[in-house]
Design an enzyme around this catalytic site. Sequence first.
Site, mmCIF file in Angstrom:
data_model
loop_
_atom_site.group_PDB
_atom_site.id
_atom_site.type_symbol
_atom_site.label_atom_id
_atom_site.label_comp_id
_atom_site.label_asym_id
_atom_site.label_seq_id
_atom_site.Cartn_x
_atom_site.Cartn_y
_atom_site.Cartn_z
ATOM 1 N N THR A 1 17.397 23.553 -0.789
ATOM 2 C CA THR A 1 16.294 24.356 -0.261
ATOM 3 C C THR A 1 15.840 25.416 -1.247
ATOM 4 O O THR A 1 14.644 25.604 -1.473
ATOM 5 C CB THR A 1 16.719 25.026 1.060
ATOM 6 O OG1 THR A 1 17.087 24.017 2.001
ATOM 7 C CG2 THR A 1 15.576 25.851 1.643
ATOM 8 N N ASN B 1 16.031 25.859 6.847
ATOM 9 C CA ASN B 1 16.896 26.486 5.846
ATOM 10 C C ASN B 1 17.965 25.517 5.367
ATOM 11 O O ASN B 1 18.643 25.766 4.377
ATOM 12 C CB ASN B 1 17.565 27.737 6.414
ATOM 13 C CG ASN B 1 18.391 27.449 7.652
ATOM 14 O OD1 ASN B 1 18.084 26.533 8.408
ATOM 15 N ND2 ASN B 1 19.425 28.233 7.889
ATOM 16 N N HIS C 1 18.948 18.537 3.110
ATOM 17 C CA HIS C 1 19.890 17.474 2.782
ATOM 18 C C HIS C 1 19.171 16.374 2.018
ATOM 19 O O HIS C 1 18.019 16.071 2.270
ATOM 20 C CB HIS C 1 20.603 16.919 4.022
ATOM 21 C CG HIS C 1 19.701 16.584 5.165
ATOM 22 N ND1 HIS C 1 19.407 17.474 6.174
ATOM 23 C CD2 HIS C 1 19.042 15.450 5.478
ATOM 24 C CE1 HIS C 1 18.607 16.909 7.051
ATOM 25 N NE2 HIS C 1 18.364 15.684 6.650
ATOM 26 N N ASP D 1 26.313 22.269 2.309
ATOM 27 C CA ASP D 1 26.138 21.502 1.062
ATOM 28 C C ASP D 1 27.323 20.588 0.768
ATOM 29 O O ASP D 1 27.602 20.266 -0.385
ATOM 30 C CB ASP D 1 25.911 22.439 -0.139
ATOM 31 C CG ASP D 1 24.751 23.394 0.082
ATOM 32 O OD1 ASP D 1 23.661 22.909 0.422
ATOM 33 O OD2 ASP D 1 24.944 24.611 -0.064
ATOM 34 N N THR E 1 17.923 32.703 3.276
ATOM 35 C CA THR E 1 16.957 31.858 2.565
ATOM 36 C C THR E 1 15.526 32.344 2.759
ATOM 37 O O THR E 1 14.596 31.765 2.203
ATOM 38 C CB THR E 1 17.048 30.399 3.052
ATOM 39 O OG1 THR E 1 16.835 30.361 4.466
ATOM 40 C CG2 THR E 1 18.397 29.792 2.720
ATOM 41 N N GLY F 1 30.589 9.180 -5.745
ATOM 42 C CA GLY F 1 29.275 9.313 -6.358
ATOM 43 C C GLY F 1 28.222 9.496 -5.292
ATOM 44 O O GLY F 1 28.504 9.383 -4.096
#
EC number: 6.3.4.4
Length: 429
Positions: free
Chosen positions: A299, A38, A41, A13, A128, A414
Site C-alpha cells: 500500500t 490500508n 495484498h 504482510d 497509512t 517462492g
Amino acid sequence: MSSVVVVGTQWGDEGKGKITDFLSKQAEVVARYQGGDNAGHTIVFNDTKYKLHLIPSGIFYSDKTCVIGNGMVVNPKSLVTELAYLHERGVSTDNLRISNRAHIILPYHQLQDRLEEEAKGDAKVGTTLKGIGPAYMDKAARIGIRIADLLDKEVFAEKLKTVLELKNRMFVKMYEVDPIEFDDIFQEYYAYGQQFAKYVCDTSVVLNDSLDEEKKVLFEGAQGVLLDIDHGTYPFVTSSNAASGGVSSGAGIGPSKIHHVVGVCKAYTSRVGDGPFPTELDDEIGHTIREVGKEYGTTTGRPRRVGWFDSVVVRHSRRVSGITDLCLNSIDVLTGLETLKICTSYEYEGKHLDEYPPNFRVLEKCVPVYEELPGWTEDITGVRRFEDLPENAQRYVRRIEELTGIELLTFSVGPAREQTVILRDIYEA
C-alpha cells in the site's frame, strides 16, 4: 460444512493474499470481515501479478462468491478504482457482494487522519493515512455513514450535512484548516455508490445461507494479530479486530460456524510503521533479508522493518485467535545465511518472559532470547515436497512448529502459486 479463517500471525504482510488465493481454489465463498484499503495484498494469477486492497482474493474465480463484510470500512472512490482496475484486465466482478451495513470512508476521514498523526509528533503510530481509524471512530461514536445510507440520496445528504458540521468545527477551531464543503463530497460520492449498488446486499444472509447449505467458506483477514486493536502492540495497531474473533462481528456469523483458523507467517518477521519490534535486525543480515524478500509495503511502498522469527509473537497469536494450522512463507529468503536464529522468549530487567507483554514500554526494553540453527545454501525454490527440503531447512521448520505449537499446513519457497506446497486438505480435516 467447513469454514476456514485466514489470519496473519505477525504484523501483517505475511503473505495472506497468496495463501487465501491458494485455499480459494476449493472454497465456494471468500469473504473479508475487517479493515479497509490500508491492507494491500499481492496475488499472482495466470502468471499475472495483481495488487488488491479491498476486494477479496477469490474474485479471480467466477464460480466463487466474494464478500466485503459489514466489519470493513470502504472508501467508495478506492472501491470504484479497484473495480475498474480488474475490469480493464478482463476480470469479471459479477460474483462480488458488498454489505449494506459496512461503513464508508469519506475525505474528511483522511484529512482527520493526517491532522491527528501530525499533531502527535514523535508519538505518531505510523498510520497509512487512509482514514481507517477516523472511520472506525465515527462508527463507535454512532455518527458513521453506511453503504445503505450512501445509496439513499436523501439519507446520505442529511447525514453528510450533520457530520460535516461536527468535523468542520474540529478542523477550523482545533487544527486551523479550511472546512470541507458539502458540495465537495456529495455528488461525487453518491455517484460512486451508484456504480457499485448492484453488488450491495445483506451479506450476513449470503454467508449464513452458504454455511447452512454446507458450502466451503473462506474468511480472509487483513493486517495481522499483532495489529489487532485489542491484542496487538497497542497503540501501534489498526482500528479493527484482525484476530479470528473479528469474523463473528465483522461478517455476521456465529462463532460456532468457524471450524479452522489458519495462521500465516513468514520464516522471519517483518513490520511496517512504528512500534516495538524485539527481534528487529538493523545490520547487514537485515538488509539482505529485506532485499531478497522484497520487503516493501504493497500500500505505502515503505521499506519494511525485518527481524528474526519470533515464536513469542506467534504463540500469542495462536492463543488469542485459536489458530489450528500454520502456513509458513518465504523460507527461500533465508537461503544462504550461515546461521539462523529463532526467538524463544524475552528477557526484561532480569526477568524471563514466555508470553507477549501488553505494555509497549516493556516491549521496547525486551531482549530476545535466541536459539541458533544452522542454515542451508541449496536452492529450494523448486522444492515441491517437504521431504525434499535440505535437512537444515526441515529442522528449522519443525522447530518453528514445536515452539509455536501449531501444525504445518503449507510452506512456500517462492512467490509463485506452484511454490506453495500444501500438506493436507484443510476442508476435509
